[in-house]
Design a protein around this motif. Structure first.
Motif, PDB file in Angstrom:
ATOM      1  N   ALA A  77       0.833  -1.211   0.000  1.00 53.87           N
ATOM      2  CA  ALA A  77       0.000   0.000   0.000  1.00 53.87           C
ATOM      3  C   ALA A  77       0.863   1.253   0.000  1.00 53.87           C
ATOM      4  O   ALA A  77       0.547   2.246  -0.680  1.00 53.87           O
ATOM      5  CB  ALA A  77      -0.924  -0.014   1.211  1.00 53.87           C
ATOM      6  N   MET A  78       1.961   1.233   0.756  1.00 59.47           N
ATOM      7  CA  MET A  78       2.858   2.392   0.790  1.00 59.47           C
ATOM      8  C   MET A  78       3.518   2.612  -0.569  1.00 59.47           C
ATOM      9  O   MET A  78       3.693   3.754  -1.005  1.00 59.47           O
ATOM     10  CB  MET A  78       3.924   2.193   1.872  1.00 59.47           C
ATOM     11  CG  MET A  78       3.368   2.235   3.300  1.00 59.47           C
ATOM     12  SD  MET A  78       4.608   1.866   4.560  1.00 59.47           S
ATOM     13  CE  MET A  78       5.701   3.269   4.373  1.00 59.47           C
ATOM     14  N   ASN A  79       3.880   1.517  -1.249  1.00 61.55           N
ATOM     15  CA  ASN A  79       4.484   1.655  -2.582  1.00 61.55           C
ATOM     16  C   ASN A  79       3.489   2.248  -3.582  1.00 61.55           C
ATOM     17  O   ASN A  79       3.848   3.110  -4.398  1.00 61.55           O
ATOM     18  CB  ASN A  79       4.959   0.283  -3.069  1.00 61.55           C
ATOM     19  CG  ASN A  79       6.144  -0.234  -2.284  1.00 61.55           C
ATOM     20  OD1 ASN A  79       6.872   0.541  -1.646  1.00 61.55           O
ATOM     21  ND2 ASN A  79       6.352  -1.545  -2.308  1.00 61.55           N
ATOM     22  N   LEU A  80       2.249   1.772  -3.531  1.00 61.53           N
ATOM     23  CA  LEU A  80       1.227   2.313  -4.428  1.00 61.53           C
ATOM     24  C   LEU A  80       0.935   3.774  -4.106  1.00 61.53           C
ATOM     25  O   LEU A  80       0.754   4.594  -5.019  1.00 61.53           O
ATOM     26  CB  LEU A  80      -0.051   1.479  -4.312  1.00 61.53           C
ATOM     27  CG  LEU A  80      -1.245   1.926  -5.160  1.00 61.53           C
ATOM     28  CD1 LEU A  80      -0.877   2.009  -6.639  1.00 61.53           C
ATOM     29  CD2 LEU A  80      -2.421   0.982  -4.959  1.00 61.53           C
ATOM     30  N   GLU A  81       0.914   4.100  -2.827  1.00 58.62           N
ATOM     31  CA  GLU A  81       0.687   5.480  -2.422  1.00 58.62           C
ATOM     32  C   GLU A  81       1.779   6.402  -2.955  1.00 58.62           C
ATOM     33  O   GLU A  81       1.503   7.488  -3.474  1.00 58.62           O
ATOM     34  CB  GLU A  81       0.636   5.547  -0.889  1.00 58.62           C
ATOM     35  CG  GLU A  81       0.352   6.911  -0.312  1.00 58.62           C
ATOM     36  CD  GLU A  81       0.388   6.891   1.201  1.00 58.62           C
ATOM     37  OE1 GLU A  81      -0.635   7.219   1.835  1.00 58.62           O
ATOM     38  OE2 GLU A  81       1.452   6.550   1.760  1.00 58.62           O
ATOM     39  N   GLN A  82       3.031   5.945  -2.860  1.00 59.04           N
ATOM     40  CA  GLN A  82       4.154   6.746  -3.353  1.00 59.04           C
ATOM     41  C   GLN A  82       4.081   6.926  -4.864  1.00 59.04           C
ATOM     42  O   GLN A  82       4.358   8.013  -5.398  1.00 59.04           O
ATOM     43  CB  GLN A  82       5.478   6.073  -2.971  1.00 59.04           C
ATOM     44  CG  GLN A  82       6.718   6.854  -3.354  1.00 59.04           C
ATOM     45  CD  GLN A  82       6.834   8.178  -2.618  1.00 59.04           C
ATOM     46  OE1 GLN A  82       6.277   8.345  -1.540  1.00 59.04           O
ATOM     47  NE2 GLN A  82       7.556   9.122  -3.201  1.00 59.04           N
TER      48      GLN A  82
END
Length: 565
Positions: free
Chosen positions: A222-227
């Protein structure tokens, strides 16, 4: 709702009464139409305020704004007489009024859609980021937070819903990439690819609830997609500002007047005219994409309506303006459409200048200026330097708006008087040199001059890249499938193949289209056209003869955000 439909039906009946006349004469029906529209606006305002239908309000404001624009044009054409050119313009604006009235009737029909769906780029990105926050905000050391973690079924449902939003985000991003500057196309494509990869990785992890590191893996994905989404949004914001500077320049480079001149001086199969028309089309597509994003940033309903109305006018003129020039560039009908187009461009620029953030616009120009200076220190490109100088005029116009001028008064750093006087002295020195050069007399033609060359025309390519990820990402649409208001198909008028030659040959065979006329007849027509143009310009600036002027002013105010309760 029935009362509103009956009022709209009354407006259509009055419009049909005016259209049924053999000539555009008689002003009573137009007065009646404006009075009926005012009554409808009053009724619909009360209805919208009581039911809080914001989406319906946006469509109502757009349609009323377009109707008011067209009524003013009809008012002007009605005073020009009954010539074929005037009748063509008269009918064109009446058709737009009829379309808007029917669109409003559909809006107030049982079971109709609410109007303009709220699917702006900003809202879509915010929705996805809010969903991702459910996963990225989890603290693995806090057992209470883990107990609040969504169940595997809820995670899968959120993932599927988020995928739909990302489909729309990528569709708008790739639609913008199609008209972006050539140097931005590849970066936008790469960022879209990254969002797709991270989204696929997140969805894949959502299907593995039994793994030991399920929660930590979900958080990481989720953090990678958010970035990736943040990177895409930031780049689009920067690319959008760069495109604004180019788009404003190209309104002058590829103006309607230049197209008329080229068409009148070129042969039927001249590639230069096709190139100029193609560049004009690209710039309109760019303006449309800029406007769509500007609507999302607009602070209120009034600014949204102004921008949407400009885009709707571009959309309608898209299938009428250039064909009128190709048919007969000296015709009064093409002059009327050109003047209408130029007015809408002016309003589009003013609305965009008011919406754009001053600091962001200035920062973008500083980057462009720095890059231009660096490249010209290596190889001097006078055309590029001239473009940079003309881009600075956009800033000059920006800070001359009353809304943006307030930003300057709020700045604490005041310029010292000595520095201001120094700049005036520099200006005086430059003017003295210019004055001396002008007094030298006629120079040798072989000497190099300091005049700037023609504007540099950018090579705008489609820049489309195929990729398996893009092909397999369902629900992705990048074309202009959704219109602003009018249901008009994109014309395919500039095709550099045998089809264009066939079309040209078909035009040749039309009786009387290219008939050679005597010099006396041509001169007589030119005189009539010149007189008609002067008369039309005078009429456009004078509206006192009709009783509808006050009503139009009231309706214009109502259509520009009056329904924002």
């Amino acid at each position: 709702m029935d009362v509103l439909r009956k009022q709209l039906e009354s407006c259509l009946n009055i419009l049909n009464r005016g259209t049924g006349a053999t000539s555009p004469t008689g002003l009573n029906w137009l007065n009646d139409l404006c009075a009926a529209l005012l009554e409808f606006s009053t009724l619909v305002h009360s209805s919208l305020c009581s039911h809080k239908q914001s989406e319906s309000a946006e469509m109502v404001c757009l349609c009323l704004s377009q109707i008011m624009i067209c009524i003013r044009q009809v008012e002007s054409t009605m005073k020009l007489g009954c010539g074929a050119s005037v009748m063509a313009s008269h009918q064109y604006f009446l058709d737009r009024i009829r379309w808007c009235l029917k669109r409003l009737m559909h809006l107030y029909s049982p079971g109709s859609d609410a109007g303009i769906p709220e699917r702006s780029f900003l809202k879509l990105v915010d929705s996805v980021l809010d969903t991702l926050a459910v996963f990225t905000s989890q603290n693995e050391e806090n057992t209470d937070a883990l107990n609040c973690f969504p169940s595997p079924e809820e995670v899968l449902s959120l993932s599927n819903e988020m995928r739909v939003y990302i489909d729309l985000i990528l569709g708008q991003s790739l639609g913008f990439a199609n008209v972006a500057l050539s140097q931005d196309k590849r970066a936008l494509s790469a960022l879209c690819q990254k969002v797709i990869r991270e989204c696929n990785a997140f969805q894949g992890e959502c299907k593995l609830p039994g793994s030991a590191s399920y929660h930590s893996n979900l958080k990481l994905k989720a953090m990678n997609l958010e970035q990736a989404l943040y990177q895409l949004e930031d780049f689009i914001n920067d690319a959008l500002l760069r495109l604004v500077f180019t788009c404003f320049l190209d309104f002058e480079k590829f103006s309607v007047d230049k197209i008329r001149t080229v068409l009148s001086n070129s042969s039927e199969d001249d590639a230069a005219a096709d190139e100029l028309i193609a560049d004009f089309d690209v710039n309109i597509d760019r303006a449309t994409q800029i406007g769509i994003f500007a609507i999302a940033f607009a602070p209120n309903l009034k600014m949204k309506t102004m921008m949407r109305s400009c885009l709707a006018s571009f959309e309608s003129l898209d299938t009428s303006l250039i064909p009128s020039l190709q048919a007969n560039g000296s015709d009064l009908h093409s002059d009327i459409l050109e003047q209408h187009f130029n007015e809408e461009v002016t309003k589009f620029k003013a609305a965009l200048q008011e919406i754009i953030d001053s600091r962001a616009l200035l920062g973008c120009y500083l980057e462009l200026l720095s890059a231009g200076i660096a490249s010209n220190e290596k190889v001097c490109d006078k055309e590029r330097l001239q473009d940079l100088a003309e881009m600075s005029m956009l800033l000059f116009e920006h800070f001359h708006l009353d809304t943006n001028r307030k930003v300057l008064t709020e700045t604490k750093n005041q310029v010292e008087p000595q520095r201001i006087i120094k700049r005036f002295k520099i200006l005086r020195s430059i003017l003295r040199k210019l004055h001396g050069c002008l007094g030298v007399g006629k120079r040798d033609e072989n000497e190099p001059t300091h005049q700037m060359g023609k504007h540099m025309v950018e090579d705008v390519t489609d820049g489309h890249e195929t990729n398996d990820n893009l092909d397999n990402f369902t629900g992705l649409t990048t074309g202009r499938s959704n219109s602003i208001l009018y249901d008009t198909g994109r014309r395919s008028r500039v095709i550099r193949n045998q089809d264009s030659k066939q079309t040209t040959e078909a035009l040749k065979t039309k009786p009387g289209l290219l008939k050679r006329e005597s010099l006396r007849t041509v001169m007589f027509k030119r005189q009539n056209i010149a007189e008609s143009r002067r008369l039309y310009n005078t009429i456009c600036n004078q509206s006192a003869d009709l009783e509808i002027t006050d009503i139009l002013d009231q309706l214009t105010g109502m259509s520009n955000g009056y329904f924002e309760c």
